[in-house]
Design a protein around this motif. Structure first.
Motif, PDB file in Angstrom:
ATOM      1  N   GLN A 112       0.834  -1.204   0.000  1.00 46.24           N
ATOM      2  CA  GLN A 112       0.000   0.000   0.000  1.00 46.24           C
ATOM      3  C   GLN A 112       0.869   1.255   0.000  1.00 46.24           C
ATOM      4  N   GLN A 113       1.951   1.223   0.788  1.00 48.60           N
ATOM      5  CA  GLN A 113       2.844   2.385   0.800  1.00 48.60           C
ATOM      6  C   GLN A 113       3.421   2.631  -0.588  1.00 48.60           C
ATOM      7  N   GLN A 114       3.769   1.546  -1.267  1.00 48.96           N
ATOM      8  CA  GLN A 114       4.363   1.724  -2.590  1.00 48.96           C
ATOM      9  C   GLN A 114       3.325   2.272  -3.566  1.00 48.96           C
ATOM     10  N   ARG A 115       2.077   1.855  -3.414  1.00 48.40           N
ATOM     11  CA  ARG A 115       1.035   2.400  -4.300  1.00 48.40           C
ATOM     12  C   ARG A 115       0.801   3.875  -3.995  1.00 48.40           C
ATOM     13  N   VAL A 116       0.904   4.254  -2.724  1.00 49.89           N
ATOM     14  CA  VAL A 116       0.793   5.678  -2.393  1.00 49.89           C
ATOM     15  C   VAL A 116       1.944   6.454  -3.032  1.00 49.89           C
ATOM     16  N   ALA A 117       3.132   5.860  -2.987  1.00 46.25           N
ATOM     17  CA  ALA A 117       4.289   6.535  -3.598  1.00 46.25           C
ATOM     18  C   ALA A 117       4.060   6.724  -5.096  1.00 46.25           C
ATOM     19  N   ILE A 118       3.467   5.734  -5.732  1.00 44.13           N
ATOM     20  CA  ILE A 118       3.155   5.866  -7.164  1.00 44.13           C
ATOM     21  C   ILE A 118       2.110   6.974  -7.358  1.00 44.13           C
ATOM     22  N   ALA A 119       1.093   6.974  -6.517  1.00 40.16           N
ATOM     23  CA  ALA A 119       0.056   8.003  -6.616  1.00 40.16           C
ATOM     24  C   ALA A 119       0.652   9.401  -6.408  1.00 40.16           C
ATOM     25  N   ARG A 120       1.580   9.508  -5.470  1.00 35.89           N
ATOM     26  CA  ARG A 120       2.214  10.797  -5.196  1.00 35.89           C
ATOM     27  C   ARG A 120       2.943  11.311  -6.433  1.00 35.89           C
ATOM     28  N   SER A 121       3.601  10.394  -7.141  1.00 32.37           N
ATOM     29  CA  SER A 121       4.270  10.804  -8.376  1.00 32.37           C
ATOM     30  C   SER A 121       3.253  11.171  -9.451  1.00 32.37           C
ATOM     31  N   LEU A 122       2.195  10.367  -9.558  1.00 30.21           N
ATOM     32  CA  LEU A 122       1.185  10.611 -10.596  1.00 30.21           C
ATOM     33  C   LEU A 122       0.523  11.973 -10.435  1.00 30.21           C
ATOM     34  N   ALA A 123       0.417  12.422  -9.186  1.00 29.17           N
ATOM     35  CA  ALA A 123      -0.259  13.688  -8.926  1.00 29.17           C
ATOM     36  C   ALA A 123       0.448  14.859  -9.597  1.00 29.17           C
ATOM     37  N   MET A 124       1.697  14.673  -9.947  1.00 29.18           N
ATOM     38  CA  MET A 124       2.425  15.740 -10.652  1.00 29.18           C
ATOM     39  C   MET A 124       2.244  15.623 -12.165  1.00 29.18           C
ATOM     40  N   ARG A 125       1.425  14.682 -12.603  1.00 32.73           N
ATOM     41  CA  ARG A 125       1.139  14.493 -14.023  1.00 32.73           C
ATOM     42  C   ARG A 125       2.405  14.415 -14.869  1.00 32.73           C
ATOM     43  N   PRO A 126       3.291  13.460 -14.532  1.00 37.55           N
ATOM     44  CA  PRO A 126       4.550  13.367 -15.267  1.00 37.55           C
ATOM     45  C   PRO A 126       4.345  12.804 -16.669  1.00 37.55           C
ATOM     46  N   LYS A 127       5.288  13.129 -17.560  1.00 36.69           N
ATOM     47  CA  LYS A 127       5.244  12.546 -18.898  1.00 36.69           C
ATOM     48  C   LYS A 127       6.003  11.233 -18.920  1.00 36.69           C
ATOM     49  N   LEU A 128       6.848  11.037 -17.914  1.00 35.38           N
ATOM     50  CA  LEU A 128       7.689   9.845 -17.845  1.00 35.38           C
ATOM     51  C   LEU A 128       7.759   9.391 -16.396  1.00 35.38           C
ATOM     52  N   MET A 129       7.619   8.087 -16.196  1.00 31.27           N
ATOM     53  CA  MET A 129       7.748   7.549 -14.842  1.00 31.27           C
ATOM     54  C   MET A 129       8.910   6.565 -14.787  1.00 31.27           C
ATOM     55  N   LEU A 130       9.713   6.694 -13.732  1.00 29.50           N
ATOM     56  CA  LEU A 130      10.840   5.794 -13.515  1.00 29.50           C
ATOM     57  C   LEU A 130      10.545   4.946 -12.277  1.00 29.50           C
ATOM     58  N   PHE A 131      10.847   3.678 -12.357  1.00 31.16           N
ATOM     59  CA  PHE A 131      10.612   2.781 -11.213  1.00 31.16           C
ATOM     60  C   PHE A 131      11.885   1.991 -10.950  1.00 31.16           C
ATOM     61  N   ASP A 132      12.405   2.082  -9.743  1.00 29.70           N
ATOM     62  CA  ASP A 132      13.621   1.326  -9.433  1.00 29.70           C
ATOM     63  C   ASP A 132      13.307   0.183  -8.475  1.00 29.70           C
ATOM     64  N   GLU A 133      13.154  -0.996  -9.020  1.00 26.61           N
ATOM     65  CA  GLU A 133      12.891  -2.198  -8.208  1.00 26.61           C
ATOM     66  C   GLU A 133      11.835  -1.947  -7.149  1.00 26.61           C
ATOM     67  N   VAL A 134      10.682  -1.451  -7.604  1.00 21.38           N
ATOM     68  CA  VAL A 134       9.680  -1.012  -6.637  1.00 21.38           C
ATOM     69  C   VAL A 134       9.004  -2.158  -5.906  1.00 21.38           C
ATOM     70  N   THR A 135       9.222  -3.391  -6.350  1.00 23.53           N
ATOM     71  CA  THR A 135       8.579  -4.510  -5.651  1.00 23.53           C
ATOM     72  C   THR A 135       9.576  -5.400  -4.907  1.00 23.53           C
ATOM     73  N   SER A 136      10.852  -5.008  -4.919  1.00 27.31           N
ATOM     74  CA  SER A 136      11.866  -5.898  -4.343  1.00 27.31           C
ATOM     75  C   SER A 136      11.732  -6.093  -2.845  1.00 27.31           C
ATOM     76  N   ALA A 137      11.102  -5.120  -2.163  1.00 24.81           N
ATOM     77  CA  ALA A 137      10.991  -5.244  -0.707  1.00 24.81           C
ATOM     78  C   ALA A 137       9.683  -5.916  -0.297  1.00 24.81           C
ATOM     79  N   LEU A 138       8.911  -6.388  -1.286  1.00 24.35           N
ATOM     80  CA  LEU A 138       7.559  -6.873  -0.982  1.00 24.35           C
ATOM     81  C   LEU A 138       7.437  -8.379  -1.162  1.00 24.35           C
TER      82      LEU A 138
END
Ligand SMILES: Nc1ncnc2c1ncn2[C@@H]1O[C@H](COP(=O)(O)OP(=O)(O)OP(=O)(O)O)[C@@H](O)[C@H]1O
Ligand SMILES: [Mg+2]
Lengths: 250, 227
Positions: free
Chosen positions: A152-178
């Motif tokens: 859930q925290q990671q999904r919030v982090a994704i939402a936080r980035s999305l709120a800035m309406r980026p044209k490009l999203m970078l993800f660095d091993e976002v599921t490795s701790a899960l």
């Protein structure tokens, strides 16, 4: 918007002969690749092969010694780079979430839109609700990060980035701790984004996900792009290194 | 031992004691607020400023921590007078206390700043926040929350140490006590009473800090856990 394999006219991201060293340690040794609009590029490779460093260079978190990087029209290698303008176009999500622990989920999301885009509190709150529903967490708006599971925290982090309406999203091993179940819910969110046409670069160890979602796979080895192709390349590796890597990884 | 206690002799002086307490609280409150601002700015300067600022803050902190408060008070008091500026003893007392507690605050807040993980700064940077916005929204609140107990102790100590400003005749509680005991010759009783009044003040200050903390640190109020 459909993912495309043909080289687009102006790629969203373009690395050309990028060299990066930490002191005497050469980490990127002439890296080049392009990512077109709407593409999902997966960077794979052994630990220490320079995947995170490449991603950090794209987001101007590291300075490079040689080569050029273009991101959404910004020349990252240029010392006169306008970092704030770059930040409006690019979002990044880290393995360790990095939510602000003293702020609620909603406040975490509202912070950048109010600070950087001067949205009013009300507008930012509406935006927060919208991106939270996108990741399936409207109900958690008033919780603090520590009250949420890792997924859930990671999904919030994704939402936080999305709120800035980026044209490009970078993800660095976002599921490795899960654990696998939480990994699944985060990957589902990323898959949705990909389907909606978001341009994404993800460093990942999830080979099945890369094969399924990525339109381009970049295999890095010893600081170089060793092999690159579509998801199908994982079924038919051309180099012994990739064959060995996939053999170990699966 | 046949000492006859006579607290009744002090009764007529209660308005003076009350005034003294009130002034002690005022001196301490002003010095706490200004000292926090000075100390926090110094901590930020030392963590993030140009080399000249880092050196200046380090020198300031070391000088203050290694000289007696009484000497600092005299230096500020006579220093201001030498500049030809006329200020009251109370103003000089506040100035000296701010200079003193600012140095201690900067060391405490510095520990707080260091406790904020680098990844938090990177996240703020990647969201496009400026340096100042990052300090304000991401760094300072968790940093201060983590060292809040240490800050509370420091400001209680400041309130107690303000008694020494009686030496430049600031009219706070200890100065009142000094006058009352010389009027009544009831020294022991006077200082027993003053000691109890300081205990009461310490309690009031601690409660005030607790309430303020509950107001500011919403997460702690809701979850009751340390950050
Ligand atoms: N800030 C740094 N200072 C010095 N060396 C670094 C730094 N960051 C990375 N390195 C080194 O650079 C090399 C590549 O690191 P990088 O994090 O890019 O690898 P990676 O491919 O992401 O690996 P992993 O799969 O383990 O995350 C490693 O040897 C690492 O120790
Ligand atoms: Mg990595």
């Amino acid at each position: 918007m459909s993912s495309t394999l043909s080289s687009p006219l102006s790629p969203v991201v373009s690395l050309s002969n990028v060299h990066k060293s930490f002191g005497a340690l050469k980490v990127l040794d002439g890296v080049s690749f392009d990512v077109g609009v709407g593409e999902v590029a997966a960077i794979i490779g052994q630990s220490g092969s320079g995947k995170s460093t490449a991603l950090r260079c794209i987001n101007a978190l590291e300075t490079i010694q040689q080569g050029t990087i273009q991101v959404c029209g910004h020349a990252i290698h240029d010392p006169a780079l306008d970092r704030r303008a770059l930040r409006r176009d690019v979002g990044i999500v880290f393995q360790s979430y990095n939510l602000f622990p003293h702020l609620t989920v909603e406040q975490n999301i509202m912070l950048a839109p109010t600070c950087v885009k001067a949205l009013s509190k009300g507008e930012a709150r509406d935006l927060a609700r919208e991106v939270l529903s996108h990741v399936g967490l409207e109900a958690k708006a008033d919780q603090y990060p520590e009250q949420l599971s890792g997924g859930q925290q990671q999904r919030v982090a994704i939402a936080r980035s999305l709120a800035m309406r980026p044209k490009l999203m970078l993800f660095d091993e976002v599921t490795s701790a899960l654990d696998p179940q939480l990994t699944g819910e985060v990957l589902k969110v990323m898959e949705t984004l990909a389907r909606e046409g978001m341009t994404m670069i993800l460093v990942t160890h999830e080979m099945a996900f890369a094969r399924k979602v990525a339109s381009k796979v970049v295999y890095m080895h010893q600081g170089r792009v060793w092999e690159t192709g579509t998801g199908a390349m994982l079924d038919d590796p051309q180099t012994p290194e990739l064959r060995a890597f996939i053999g170990n990884g699966l | 031992m046949s000492y006859q206690f006579d607290f009744a002799a002090l009764l007529p002086y209660w308005p003076e004691f009350a005034m003294g307490m009130w002034l002690t609280l005022q001196l301490s409150a002003v010095a706490t607020v200004l000292g926090f601002v000075v100390g926090t700015l110094c901590a930020i300067g030392r963590a993030d400023g140009p080399p000249a600022v880092k050196w200046a803050v380090a020198a300031y902190v070391e000088i203050i921590r290694n000289t007696p408060l009484l000497v600092q008070i005299f230096l500020v008091y006579f220093g201001i007078a030498t500049l030809g500026v006329h200020v009251s003893a109370n103003m000089a007392a506040v100035a000296a206390l701010v200079v003193n507690v600012g140095a201690y605050t900067s060391e405490i807040v510095r520990a707080g700043l260091e406790s904020v993980h680098k990844a938090q700064l990177e996240a703020a940077d990647c969201l496009g926040l400026s340096r100042a916005q990052t300090y304000w929204h991401v760094i300072l609140r968790p940093a201060v929350e983590r060292v809040y107990p240490a800050l509370t102790s420091q400001y209680v100590l400041l309130m107690l140490a303000s008694s020494i400003t009686s030496q430049i005749s600031a009219e706070e509680l200890t100065a009142v006590a000094n006058r009352v005991q010389s009027d009544t010759f009831r020294s022991f009783e006077t200082y027993i009473v003053v000691g109890l009044l300081y205990l009461l003040l310490s309690f009031v200050v601690r409660v005030a800090f607790w309430l303020f903390g509950m107001g500011v640190f919403a997460r702690r109020r809701k979850l009751g856990t340390a950050l």
